[in-house]
Motif scaffolding. Structure first.
Motif, short mmCIF file in Angstrom:
data_model
loop_
_atom_site.label_atom_id
_atom_site.label_comp_id
_atom_site.label_asym_id
_atom_site.label_seq_id
_atom_site.Cartn_x
_atom_site.Cartn_y
_atom_site.Cartn_z
N ASP A 21 -6.36 -6.15 27.16
CA ASP A 21 -5.55 -6.42 28.36
C ASP A 21 -6.12 -5.69 29.56
O ASP A 21 -5.91 -4.50 29.75
N MET A 56 -5.09 8.18 27.77
CA MET A 56 -4.28 7.66 28.87
C MET A 56 -4.84 8.24 30.16
O MET A 56 -4.82 9.46 30.34
N SER A 92 -4.30 3.68 32.94
CA SER A 92 -5.19 2.93 32.05
C SER A 92 -5.07 3.50 30.65
O SER A 92 -5.00 4.72 30.46
N MET A 93 -5.04 2.62 29.67
CA MET A 93 -4.81 3.03 28.28
C MET A 93 -5.89 2.45 27.38
O MET A 93 -6.17 1.25 27.41
N LYS A 146 5.71 4.53 28.45
CA LYS A 146 4.77 4.26 27.37
C LYS A 146 4.76 5.41 26.37
O LYS A 146 4.79 5.20 25.15
N THR A 183 -6.05 -4.82 33.35
CA THR A 183 -4.93 -4.79 34.30
C THR A 183 -5.35 -4.40 35.72
O THR A 183 -4.49 -4.19 36.56
N TYR A 206 -7.42 -0.64 31.85
CA TYR A 206 -6.97 -1.35 30.66
C TYR A 206 -5.56 -0.95 30.23
O TYR A 206 -5.10 0.15 30.50
N ASN A 207 -4.93 -1.88 29.50
CA ASN A 207 -3.78 -1.55 28.67
C ASN A 207 -4.17 -1.94 27.25
O ASN A 207 -3.71 -2.94 26.69
N PHE A 255 -0.49 -1.52 37.76
CA PHE A 255 -0.10 -1.04 36.44
C PHE A 255 0.19 0.46 36.43
O PHE A 255 1.07 0.91 35.72
#
Length: 249
Positions: A122, A178, A146-147, A192, A124, A117-118, A143
């Motif tokens: 989102d 993260m 993952s966030m 980021k 990804t 995820y972002n 990406f």
């Protein structure tokens, strides 16, 4: 889908003479459970790429890392139909059905599918935790990390981890996480951190040689950006959720 009962030889709970070992055939594999000692078992005759290619009409194609979205949607999300190996692996780390649904964990013909995820909105990419063979994990994303955020706990630090299960579990406990999908900080992940400027970061990688080396490097890299500390003890996914909620990072 036939099931038989038999005695469990060498049962750890003592001699079994009441046929308490249940064996079920399902989708070409065999599931086993002893109602005497609680032992679970799984066996599937090895299916090799050569055998697959030898079958009439079989078609094998390497997955394209940039074509992950359709393949994620093709993976099924019905936890009750997950392979026993997948259910045991997830339950080992305290993941129940609501958590599995919450984070979009699925299953395909290779293993457990873990979303990247972002933020929750989102998606990804995804990572597959293989049931068989090597490598253990297959990652499909461009990406780089993952966030998962938790805006309802603004005073808590960001936690940087290696693996997705640890990321999900810490986010469930109230932390922005993260996941590096490894031990190194990619340029995108670094950008980021620079853009968001968290007041404090906790590095919590695996307690092994790669994790120790990665932690030292991350402390050096992040020291100029923010207040950073580290934890080298177990993995977040190994810690019970109740303890993660109660811990003060």
């Amino acid at each position: 889908n036939e099931q038989v009962k038999t005695n469990h030889d060498d049962c750890e709970a003592g001699t079994d003479n009441k046929q308490r070992l249940y064996i079920k055939s399902m989708d070409g594999a065999y599931l086993m459970h002893c109602h005497h000692c609680g032992l679970n078992g799984y066996y599937r005759p090895r299916e090799t790429l050569r055998r697959m290619l030898d079958k009439t009409g079989a078609y094998v194609k390497k997955l394209d890392p940039n074509d992950w979205s359709i393949r994620y949607e093709e993976a099924h999300s019905n936890y009750s139909l997950f392979d026993t190996r997948g259910q045991l692996w997830l339950s080992r780390y305290g993941f129940n059905e609501p958590m599995i649904t919450c984070y979009g964990i699925r299953e395909n013909d290779r293993g457990i599918v873990l979303p990247i995820y972002n933020g929750f909105a989102d998606l990804t990419g995804y990572q597959v935790r293989n049931y068989e063979g090597t490598p253990k994990y297959l990652t499909y994303t461009s990406f780089g990390f993952s966030m998962l955020t938790r805006d309802d706990y603004p005073n808590r630090p960001w936690v940087i981890v290696e693996d997705l299960l640890s990321s999900y579990k810490l986010q469930q406990a109230g932390y922005t996480t993260m996941c590096l999908l490894g031990t190194k900080l990619s340029q995108v992940a670094r950008a980021k951190l620079v853009a968001e400027k968290p007041e404090r970061v906790v590095v919590w990688l695996d307690d092994d040689m790669a994790g120790h080396v990665g932690t030292v490097e991350l402390l050096r890299e992040l020291g100029a950006l923010t207040n950073v500390t580290s934890i080298i003890n177990k993995q977040p996914k190994d810690v019970p959720l109740a303890d993660l909620i109660g811990i003060d990072l």
